[in-house]
Design a protein around this motif. Sequence first.
Motif, short mmCIF file in Angstrom:
data_model
loop_
_atom_site.label_atom_id
_atom_site.label_comp_id
_atom_site.label_asym_id
_atom_site.label_seq_id
_atom_site.Cartn_x
_atom_site.Cartn_y
_atom_site.Cartn_z
N THR A 101 -30.00 -36.62 5.38
CA THR A 101 -30.60 -35.82 4.31
C THR A 101 -29.71 -34.62 4.02
O THR A 101 -29.01 -34.12 4.90
CB THR A 101 -32.00 -35.32 4.70
N SER A 209 -42.15 -36.50 -1.79
CA SER A 209 -41.11 -37.52 -1.70
C SER A 209 -39.72 -36.90 -1.68
O SER A 209 -38.88 -37.22 -0.82
CB SER A 209 -41.24 -38.50 -2.87
N THR A 212 -39.07 -34.84 1.50
CA THR A 212 -38.83 -35.72 2.66
C THR A 212 -37.43 -36.30 2.62
O THR A 212 -36.72 -36.33 3.63
CB THR A 212 -39.87 -36.84 2.70
N GLN A 213 -37.01 -36.76 1.44
CA GLN A 213 -35.67 -37.32 1.29
C GLN A 213 -34.59 -36.29 1.64
O GLN A 213 -33.55 -36.64 2.18
CB GLN A 213 -35.47 -37.81 -0.14
N ARG A 214 -34.86 -35.02 1.32
CA ARG A 214 -33.86 -33.99 1.57
C ARG A 214 -33.98 -33.39 2.97
O ARG A 214 -33.20 -32.52 3.35
CB ARG A 214 -34.01 -32.88 0.52
#
Length: 219
Positions: A101, A209, A212-214
Amino acid sequence: MTAAANPFNTVPGAEEIRVLIADDHVTVREGLAAIIGRQPDMQVIAEAANGREALEMWQANLPDIVLLDLRMPIMDGVAALNAIRGLDSAARVIVLTTFDTDNDIALAIKGGAKGYLLKDAQRSELLDCIRRVHAGETCIPPALLAKLITSLGTAALSGRELDVLTRVAHGDSNKEIALRLYVSEATVKSHLRSIFGKLKVISRTEAISVATQRGLIRS
């Protein structure tokens, strides 16, 4: 008769690159130690199973290179990195992790890591990275560098905004968040507007979303 080519770009008689491996999975440590140990210009001088051990082993052995996992017990990789670099700003640390991430990458680079690799990297990539960092270079694959640039170009969330976003991820309503954080619902809504703007999203679900991805929050 011509001399054989040196595939490792090493200088005959040069000292080996002394490596400390820090990872909480014994199979990973053993695998890395085996790969590194087969190189004529490298040797593993110590291993650590957590961040605190990594710091202790670094102080005791002063390795040339530290291979450091991010998620470890007792003291995580970022804390260990900061502690090591606090003792020696010239310490050469390569983060070797499964996490890609942009927040993880940014924290590691801001902490002073000279390299960042994923554990699925090719063996040749790992060995090349060790040699490059030992030579004073920085080693970050292009795909991970792009994520870092994206992170640096995004406004950072404040501590309170992260608190609010974490509660959103837990499914709390604005009223519940206000009660937990001892603020008004109006303040919660203000934080959410700021969060949406910084993450460039339009809904709570999308915010969770993207965050969380980062790596801003953990799923």
